[in-house]
Motif scaffolding. Structure first.
Motif, short mmCIF file in Angstrom:
data_model
loop_
_atom_site.label_atom_id
_atom_site.label_comp_id
_atom_site.label_asym_id
_atom_site.label_seq_id
_atom_site.Cartn_x
_atom_site.Cartn_y
_atom_site.Cartn_z
N THR A 91 0.79 -1.09 0.08
CA THR A 91 -0.14 -0.05 0.12
C THR A 91 0.95 1.12 -0.11
OG1 THR A 91 -0.17 -0.03 2.43
CG2 THR A 91 -1.86 -1.24 1.12
N ALA A 104 -4.73 -4.54 6.30
CA ALA A 104 -4.53 -4.39 5.03
C ALA A 104 -4.92 -5.68 4.16
CB ALA A 104 -2.94 -4.10 4.79
N GLU A 141 -7.56 -4.25 2.61
CA GLU A 141 -7.46 -3.03 1.82
C GLU A 141 -7.72 -3.48 0.12
OE1 GLU A 141 -6.93 0.02 2.57
OE2 GLU A 141 -7.36 -0.68 4.68
N TRP A 192 -6.24 -4.21 -2.73
CA TRP A 192 -5.35 -4.52 -3.56
C TRP A 192 -5.77 -4.84 -5.00
CZ3 TRP A 192 -4.36 -9.56 -0.03
CH2 TRP A 192 -3.44 -9.14 0.93
N THR A 246 -10.04 1.76 -2.06
CA THR A 246 -8.63 1.79 -2.43
C THR A 246 -8.41 3.47 -1.89
OG1 THR A 246 -9.11 2.75 -4.67
CG2 THR A 246 -8.51 0.37 -4.42
N THR A 247 -7.26 3.64 -1.62
CA THR A 247 -6.86 5.05 -1.31
C THR A 247 -6.50 5.53 -2.56
OG1 THR A 247 -4.43 4.48 -0.63
CG2 THR A 247 -6.10 4.72 1.18
N ASP A 295 -5.82 2.70 -8.72
CA ASP A 295 -5.87 1.59 -8.01
C ASP A 295 -7.13 0.73 -8.35
OD1 ASP A 295 -3.11 1.52 -7.44
OD2 ASP A 295 -3.71 1.67 -5.23
#
Length: 180
Positions: free
Chosen positions: A20, A102, A105, A107, A172-173, A177
């Motif tokens: 990340t 994570a 998260e 991915w 996602t941040t 992504d």
């Protein structure tokens, strides 16, 4: 560390990092080329992965944050299009979990599916398992069947609707992504 370019077809064995991003603290392409930024946390990830690759008998490492010039939209676009191939052709993928949450998260799907081998590491770089040993948990969290994660089932036999369902629960941040 330094950047090395290879002709298509002449790419030696390499490790790849799945991680990340921490905005404003990643080691970037520009810093790689100007040999600056070694105080960043992102550099520590690169350093660990380089050391791990060496332990695993590999001379090369590919990391998106410093191997792709994200300031060039054409290069970023090409990188996004090539990402699955880069992950699938890597000898091993090191998955850095900055914290254990994570696991849920966002991915990118190629980071989960494409690598033949993957080792998951905690924030303190302790290995906690492999793609194979963690497959059940990964499948439960992502909805991706174990056979697909372990490359026992072809993605070609999976409908686009099924693939989209895997992506639908991700968060996602980074906007790009979600694109891959």
């Amino acid at each position: 560390f330094s950047l090395t370019w290879f002709k298509f077809g002449d790419i030696p064995p390499y490790a790849i990092l799945s991680h990340t991003w921490v905005d404003d603290n990643e080691f970037t392409f520009e810093e790689m080329t100007t040999r600056t930024g070694r105080n960043r946390d992102g550099y520590k990830k690169i350093q660990f992965c380089g050391d791990q690759a060496k332990k695993d008998g590999l001379e090369y490492l590919w990391v998106d944050s410093c191997c792709v010039d994200n300031t060039l939209s054409a290069e970023l676009s090409e990188a996004i299009s090539s990402m699955f191939r880069w992950y699938s052709e890597a000898t091993i993928c090191y998955v850095y979990l900055s914290d254990l949450s994570a696991f849920d998260e966002g991915w990118t799907l190629q980071e989960l599916i494409a690598p033949k081998e993957a080792v998951f590491f905690t924030a303190t770089w302790k290995a906690i398992g492999t793609k194979k040993s963690l497959c059940g948990a990964l499948s439960s969290l992502t909805g991706i069947p174990s056979g697909v994660l372990l490359l026992e089932e072809s993605l070609h036999n999976t409908s686009n609707a099924q693939k989209m369902s895997w992506a639908s629960t991700r968060s996602t941040t980074r906007e790009e992504d979600m694109a891959y």
